[in-house]
Write a protein that holds these residues in place. Structure first.
Motif, PDB file in Angstrom:
ATOM      1  N   GLY A 179      -5.892   8.370   1.158  1.00  0.00           N
ATOM      2  CA  GLY A 179      -5.699   9.182  -0.029  1.00  0.00           C
ATOM      3  C   GLY A 179      -5.778  10.676   0.210  1.00  0.00           C
ATOM      4  O   GLY A 179      -5.912  11.450  -0.735  1.00  0.00           O
ATOM      5  N   VAL A 180      -5.721  11.109   1.473  1.00  0.00           N
ATOM      6  CA  VAL A 180      -5.746  12.542   1.754  1.00  0.00           C
ATOM      7  C   VAL A 180      -4.361  13.130   1.486  1.00  0.00           C
ATOM      8  O   VAL A 180      -3.351  12.558   1.890  1.00  0.00           O
ATOM      9  CB  VAL A 180      -6.161  12.794   3.218  1.00  0.00           C
ATOM     10  CG1 VAL A 180      -6.084  14.264   3.552  1.00  0.00           C
ATOM     11  CG2 VAL A 180      -7.559  12.269   3.472  1.00  0.00           C
ATOM     12  N   ASN A 181      -4.374  14.256   0.808  1.00  0.00           N
ATOM     13  CA  ASN A 181      -3.116  14.911   0.449  1.00  0.00           C
ATOM     14  C   ASN A 181      -2.590  15.701   1.652  1.00  0.00           C
ATOM     15  O   ASN A 181      -2.906  16.878   1.835  1.00  0.00           O
ATOM     16  CB  ASN A 181      -3.362  15.830  -0.742  1.00  0.00           C
ATOM     17  CG  ASN A 181      -2.103  16.515  -1.199  1.00  0.00           C
ATOM     18  OD1 ASN A 181      -1.046  16.367  -0.591  1.00  0.00           O
ATOM     19  ND2 ASN A 181      -2.211  17.257  -2.276  1.00  0.00           N
ATOM     20  N   ILE A 182      -1.797  15.030   2.486  1.00  0.00           N
ATOM     21  CA  ILE A 182      -1.382  15.599   3.770  1.00  0.00           C
ATOM     22  C   ILE A 182      -0.652  16.931   3.577  1.00  0.00           C
ATOM     23  O   ILE A 182      -1.060  17.958   4.110  1.00  0.00           O
ATOM     24  CB  ILE A 182      -0.428  14.625   4.485  1.00  0.00           C
ATOM     25  CG1 ILE A 182      -1.058  13.252   4.592  1.00  0.00           C
ATOM     26  CG2 ILE A 182      -0.021  15.197   5.837  1.00  0.00           C
ATOM     27  CD1 ILE A 182      -1.859  13.028   5.778  1.00  0.00           C
ATOM     28  N   PHE A 183       0.414  16.885   2.836  1.00  0.00           N
ATOM     29  CA  PHE A 183       1.262  18.062   2.694  1.00  0.00           C
ATOM     30  C   PHE A 183       0.501  19.217   2.055  1.00  0.00           C
ATOM     31  O   PHE A 183       0.534  20.352   2.527  1.00  0.00           O
ATOM     32  CB  PHE A 183       2.506  17.692   1.878  1.00  0.00           C
ATOM     33  CG  PHE A 183       3.433  18.829   1.666  1.00  0.00           C
ATOM     34  CD1 PHE A 183       4.079  19.423   2.737  1.00  0.00           C
ATOM     35  CD2 PHE A 183       3.670  19.323   0.392  1.00  0.00           C
ATOM     36  CE1 PHE A 183       4.935  20.480   2.550  1.00  0.00           C
ATOM     37  CE2 PHE A 183       4.528  20.379   0.186  1.00  0.00           C
ATOM     38  CZ  PHE A 183       5.162  20.957   1.273  1.00  0.00           C
ATOM     39  N   GLY A 184      -0.227  18.901   0.995  1.00  0.00           N
ATOM     40  CA  GLY A 184      -0.984  19.935   0.293  1.00  0.00           C
ATOM     41  C   GLY A 184      -1.988  20.625   1.195  1.00  0.00           C
ATOM     42  O   GLY A 184      -2.119  21.849   1.191  1.00  0.00           O
ATOM     43  N   LEU A 185      -2.681  19.841   1.998  1.00  0.00           N
ATOM     44  CA  LEU A 185      -3.706  20.424   2.863  1.00  0.00           C
ATOM     45  C   LEU A 185      -3.092  21.271   3.964  1.00  0.00           C
ATOM     46  O   LEU A 185      -3.635  22.308   4.346  1.00  0.00           O
ATOM     47  CB  LEU A 185      -4.566  19.318   3.477  1.00  0.00           C
ATOM     48  CG  LEU A 185      -5.696  18.792   2.603  1.00  0.00           C
ATOM     49  CD1 LEU A 185      -6.596  17.857   3.388  1.00  0.00           C
ATOM     50  CD2 LEU A 185      -6.513  19.916   2.024  1.00  0.00           C
TER      51      LEU A 185
ATOM     52  N   LYS B 136       3.596   5.176  -2.971  1.00  0.00           N
ATOM     53  CA  LYS B 136       3.020   6.320  -2.266  1.00  0.00           C
ATOM     54  C   LYS B 136       1.568   5.997  -1.929  1.00  0.00           C
ATOM     55  O   LYS B 136       0.787   5.667  -2.820  1.00  0.00           O
ATOM     56  CB  LYS B 136       3.064   7.563  -3.156  1.00  0.00           C
ATOM     57  CG  LYS B 136       4.461   8.078  -3.381  1.00  0.00           C
ATOM     58  CD  LYS B 136       4.413   9.503  -3.903  1.00  0.00           C
ATOM     59  CE  LYS B 136       5.796  10.032  -4.193  1.00  0.00           C
ATOM     60  NZ  LYS B 136       6.140  10.043  -5.633  1.00  0.00           N
ATOM     61  N   PRO B 137       1.195   6.124  -0.668  1.00  0.00           N
ATOM     62  CA  PRO B 137      -0.164   5.729  -0.269  1.00  0.00           C
ATOM     63  C   PRO B 137      -1.247   6.378  -1.125  1.00  0.00           C
ATOM     64  O   PRO B 137      -2.196   5.717  -1.530  1.00  0.00           O
ATOM     65  CB  PRO B 137      -0.265   6.215   1.174  1.00  0.00           C
ATOM     66  CG  PRO B 137       1.133   6.272   1.659  1.00  0.00           C
ATOM     67  CD  PRO B 137       1.981   6.600   0.478  1.00  0.00           C
TER      68      PRO B 137
ATOM     69  N   ALA C 210      -5.100   8.963   7.529  1.00  0.00           N
ATOM     70  CA  ALA C 210      -5.548   9.912   6.518  1.00  0.00           C
ATOM     71  C   ALA C 210      -4.770   9.701   5.225  1.00  0.00           C
ATOM     72  O   ALA C 210      -5.342   9.710   4.136  1.00  0.00           O
ATOM     73  CB  ALA C 210      -5.358  11.336   7.027  1.00  0.00           C
ATOM     74  N   GLU C 211      -3.474   9.492   5.367  1.00  0.00           N
ATOM     75  CA  GLU C 211      -2.637   9.265   4.194  1.00  0.00           C
ATOM     76  C   GLU C 211      -3.084   8.004   3.457  1.00  0.00           C
ATOM     77  O   GLU C 211      -3.198   7.982   2.238  1.00  0.00           O
ATOM     78  CB  GLU C 211      -1.180   9.132   4.651  1.00  0.00           C
ATOM     79  CG  GLU C 211      -0.177   9.375   3.563  1.00  0.00           C
ATOM     80  CD  GLU C 211       1.239   9.224   4.065  1.00  0.00           C
ATOM     81  OE1 GLU C 211       1.421   8.802   5.229  1.00  0.00           O
ATOM     82  OE2 GLU C 211       2.164   9.503   3.295  1.00  0.00           O
TER      83      GLU C 211
ATOM     84  N   THR D 236       0.808  -1.223   0.000  1.00  0.00           N
ATOM     85  CA  THR D 236       0.000   0.000   0.000  1.00  0.00           C
ATOM     86  C   THR D 236       0.840   1.272   0.000  1.00  0.00           C
ATOM     87  O   THR D 236       0.303   2.368   0.100  1.00  0.00           O
ATOM     88  CB  THR D 236      -0.936   0.041   1.224  1.00  0.00           C
ATOM     89  OG1 THR D 236      -0.155  -0.212   2.386  1.00  0.00           O
ATOM     90  CG2 THR D 236      -2.016  -0.986   1.112  1.00  0.00           C
ATOM     91  N   GLY D 237       2.177   1.119  -0.066  1.00  0.00           N
ATOM     92  CA  GLY D 237       3.012   2.298  -0.217  1.00  0.00           C
ATOM     93  C   GLY D 237       3.395   2.976   1.080  1.00  0.00           C
ATOM     94  O   GLY D 237       4.041   4.019   1.060  1.00  0.00           O
TER      95      GLY D 237
END
Lengths: 297, 564
Positions: free
Chosen positions: B433-439, A85-86, B429-430, A65-66
């Motif tokens: 599929g949540v865009n951690i850095f972007g958010l 990458k997840p 969250a990662e 799952t990355g």
């Protein structure tokens, strides 16, 4: 393991490979946690991943799952290479649950599932602030879909409950609903029945069949052998980071090496008990010899 | 304020005496308040004339009447109200605070007028009444109450309740600001707190929560109507409007920081720098003779440029640091705040380009003007003159409305859910599929943008911009306002900002002990109400659901038994 369950297990999977992991190796410094493991999951198949504690099952999941970047090897989903990458993995269609439940504790059940929709929606900050038509459409879709999924896993009544306040079994279901919200082709479930009572375990296997019947492939890590052999089309046994056996439940169940791996290497009572429970139908001779081996060593 | 409970046996034996005793206490309080409290007519407003109650005496009467309502609701004509409200708890809280109020009145008269001898019999009667009321409140038996969610009144009555409360807030605020005497102000605060605590204990506040949830639009409209009419209550005086507009700048910055801290969970200790950056842009692009940049765009452009400049700073400081975890971010932002101040201090022509005039800052920033409307002039509305600070107050109110809208809409969107998810469990969250850095960057940039806009207005309102306005302490106060009020809430942060900015203005005598008292206040908050004055919806759910959780568990147990 009801009759209907057994019937639906047989021969519903196709032989079109969905997930192909080739020679995945993960080293942490000098420790090789996963060594050259290859795995293929076909469309609509339920694959079981078993092995004693520390065999590298969860590490292998993390490589798929990355969350970890495998030292060697590659993972392909539906013929496309997956970057480690997840986010990319989820977008490509592979979602997972965690061994120790990792819900968003202070969000409601509905919100948890709505977060799962994040990667399939794209409203940015500006349209959110302006409440543009795209925002409203997506928000409505997200909400409906999340509610559908909660109904699907049987949590339709707990929509507004905080995740932290839900009973353990429901938290597991909620995690599955959240994974399903990402529209996956394949779900990886890490010990979905850990700590469950027999009733909850049976409900969990029903849920897994239900997920498979919607056309998804499922990979399950489990220690409960009765559960694994009742649910899975194929079983892969990992020991010390390497593939020991792969085959149908019957083949794996009767393989003396599997029994040996469990009884011969397990250090705590718990594992031995579980292996015994799973291998209960086996010939007494094989079991006896394994036990003897363990005593000899 | 927890007082040891009286043994239940005592309460059951003497419970019947609570009612007459309570009415006697309230009666004494009212009668005492109608008499003279003090020989000296100069202290605490005029409390020396019998049968002409001064401000504080009226407050005491109001407290007594509230107590009478509670008593009549527990037994008497208002008993239907008693089915809903928890009269026992409400009365206990009210009586405790009333006693505190009267004690402070006696102390205040003693201190201000020089000696206990200055307290007139009326004051003693009221004080005694408060004590009797306190004793009676301990004897009241707690009663079963019904679920307040079911207490639905006709729509127009509920709307009327909201309007009346909002009007009460307006006049309360105007009255509080008109109090020049520090003791009188403190006593007014005790009165307000006592009323609020009693209402909360009795469940009135949670009922109000249900009502406002049913009439959200009315509430928002009423709030802004109150905020807009506030300058009209000042009768042309600009002194209080100066404080009010400073409170608004502070609140706007706190609300921007609330996005970063309260929603995304990023600890930013240098936030004031973004406000400062906006203020410097506003000053440098103004028509001041000391402005350092030749370009003189219209103000609306300046505001946007200031916002964008701050946002760019946020992007620069955020992109390397937001990849690492929380503690590092706090340290880096702390450093950034200081770097900003020192840079502004040093850009004076000797150590680089002369952009800020160093420690002298950019003074003489002219008032804003939109067309023929100059913010420096006094305008007359409904016969009431509105001077300079009232004009800025209105402008800041518009900005505040904009910031609240941005906050609320982001909070209830996909972006907001992503932020909360990151705060709750970054790994999970990662994996979703949540865009951690972007958010995280987005939160940082939006927060900086809003602060920049507020800064540009602040530059004109303050007339001059100097580096020492943007010290670390200000960042700490912004953070304190959020923690005090309730992280991630709108009302809470507004309340926190008002308290932290208004108290030091009104209570100048404790200016030297300001930091000490705020520290104490925060420690007490963390001990007794860690979620802040106004708890967010999540917190409410958390408490609300405790019973439900038990019910679910019980159900599960039964199912198991059936299965076995």
């Amino acid at each position: 393991m009801t009759a209907t369950a057994a019937a639906s297990t047989a021969g519903s999977s196709t032989n079109v490979p969905l997930l192909q992991a080739d020679g995945v190796t993960m080293r942490f410094g000098g420790l090789t946690a996963v060594n050259n493991v290859s795995m293929t999951v076909n469309e609509g198949e339920i694959l079981g991943l078993i092995g004693p504690n520390g065999a590298g099952k969860t590490t292998f999941f993390n490589c798929l799952t990355g969350l970890y970047k495998p030292t060697e090897g590659q993972v392909r989903l539906a013929g496309v290479d997956l970057p480690p990458k997840p986010r990319a993995v989820v977008r490509a269609g592979m979602a997972r649950t965690f061994q120790n439940i990792r819900l968003f504790a202070n969000m409601t059940a509905l919100e948890n599932v709505m977060v799962g929709r994040y990667c399939r929606t794209s409203s940015g900050a500006l349209t959110s602030i302006l409440h543009g038509p795209k925002f409203r459409r997506e928000e409505k879709e997200t909400r409906t879909r999340a509610q559908e999924l909660l109904d699907f896993v049987g949590l339709g009544d707990s929509t507004e409950h905080l995740a932290r306040n839900m009973p353990y079994g429901n938290q597991r279901r909620l995690e599955i609903a959240r994974a399903l919200a990402t529209d996956p082709k394949l779900v990886l479930l890490d010990e979905p029945t850990a700590g469950m009572n027999p009733l909850e375990t049976r409900q969990a296997s029903d849920l897994i069949f239900k997920i498979r019947d919607t056309g998804l492939a499922v990979v399950v890590i489990e220690h409960d052998m009765r559960f694994i052999f009742g649910v899975c089309d194929r079983v892969l046994c990992l020991v010390r980071g390497e593939t020991l056996v792969e085959g149908t439940p019957e083949e794996v169940q009767s393989d003396p090496r599997v029994i040996e791996a469990y009884i011969g290497t397990a250090t705590d009572e718990d594992d031995a008990d579980k292996a015994e429970a799973g291998a209960g139908h086996n010939s007494d001779a094989g079991k006896g010899s394994a036990a003897n081996d363990a005593e000899d060593s | 304020m927890r007082i040891p409970n009286i043994p239940l046996s005592f309460v059951t034996r003497h419970g019947s005496k609570a009612w007459p005793l309570g009415l006697t206490g309230a009666g004494m309080l009212i009668i005492g308040s109608l008499l003279s409290w003090s020989y000296d007519a100069q202290v605490l407003g005029n409390l020396s004339i019998s049968f002409n109650p001064g401000g504080l005496q009226r407050l005491a009467i109001a407290l007594a009447l509230f107590a009478v309502v509670f008593l009549l609701a527990s037994k008497g004509p208002l008993v239907r109200l008693g089915q809903w409200a928890d009269t026992a708890l409400g009365l206990r809280a009210l009586a405790t605070w009333t006693l505190l109020f009267m004690t402070l009145v006696v102390v205040a008269i003693t201190v201000e007028a020089g000696g206990l001898i200055n307290v007139q019999p009326g004051g003693w009667v009221s004080f005694l009444g408060a004590m009797v009321l306190f004793a009676a409140s301990r004897l009241v038996m707690p009663t079963e109450t019904r679920d307040l969610a079911e207490a639905v009144l006709p729509g127009w009555v509920e709307i009327l309740v909201i309007v009346v409360i909002m009007a009460g807030l307006l006049f309360g605020a105007a009255y509080a600001l008109s109090l020049d005497d520090a003791w009188a102000f403190v006593l007014f605060l005790v009165f307000v707190t006592g009323m609020a605590v009693a209402a909360t204990r009795a469940g009135l506040l949670s009922w109000l929560g249900h009502v406002t949830a049913r009439h959200k639009r009315v509430l928002i409209l009423a709030s802004f109507a109150v905020a807009f009419t506030f300058p009209l209550t000042q009768g042309g005086s600009d002194a209080n409007m100066s404080i009010a507009s400073q409170v608004l700048v502070f609140a706007a910055a706190a609300m921007g920081l609330n996005i970063v801290v309260g929603l995304a969970g990023l600890l930013d200790l240098g936030y004031i720098a973004f406000l400062g950056a906006g203020a410097y842009v506003g000053a440098a692009l103004s028509t001041s003779g000391f402005a350092t940049i030749g370009w003189k765009p219209p103000f609306i452009v300046v505001v946007l440029v200031a916002g964008c400049f701050s946002a760019t700073l946020g992007l620069i400081i955020g992109s390397p640091t937001l990849r690492v975890n929380g503690d590092y971010l706090a340290i880096v932002t702390l450093g950034f705040g200081e770097i900003f101040r020192l840079t502004m201090f040093n850009l004076d022509g000797n150590n680089g380009p002369d952009l800020t005039h160093g420690p002298n800052g950019i003074p003489a920033i002219p008032d804003l003007s939109f067309g023929s409307f100059n913010f420096g002039d006094t305008h007359v509305l409904l016969g009431i003159p509105l001077a300079r600070f009232s004009n800025y107050y209105f402008l800041l109110l518009l900005l505040m409305a904009f910031i609240i809208m941005v906050f609320h809409r982001l909070n209830t969107s996909r972006i907001g859910r992503g932020w909360v998810a990151i705060r709750e469990d970054e790994k999970a969250a990662e994996a979703m599929g949540v865009n951690i850095f972007g958010l995280k960057i987005l939160a940082f940039v939006i927060g900086a943008f809003l602060a920049g806009m507020a800064g540009a207005i602040k530059a004109h309102q303050d007339v001059s911009v100097t580096p020492d306005q943007y010290i670390f302490l200000e960042s700490a106060f912004l953070l304190a306002a959020i923690v005090l009020g309730g992280m991630g809430t709108i009302v809470g942060v507004l309340v926190g900002a008002v308290i932290l900015k208004l108290l030091p203005e009104k209570l100048r005598f404790f200016a030297d002990y300001r930091l000490l008292l705020f520290g104490l206040l925060l420690v007490l908050m963390m001990r007794f109400r860690p979620e802040g004055l106004v708890a967010s919806r999540r917190r409410q759910l958390e408490f609300h659901e405790e019973d439900e959780e038990l019910a679910i568990r019980a159900e599960g147990d039964i199912a198991e038994k059936v299965q076995a």
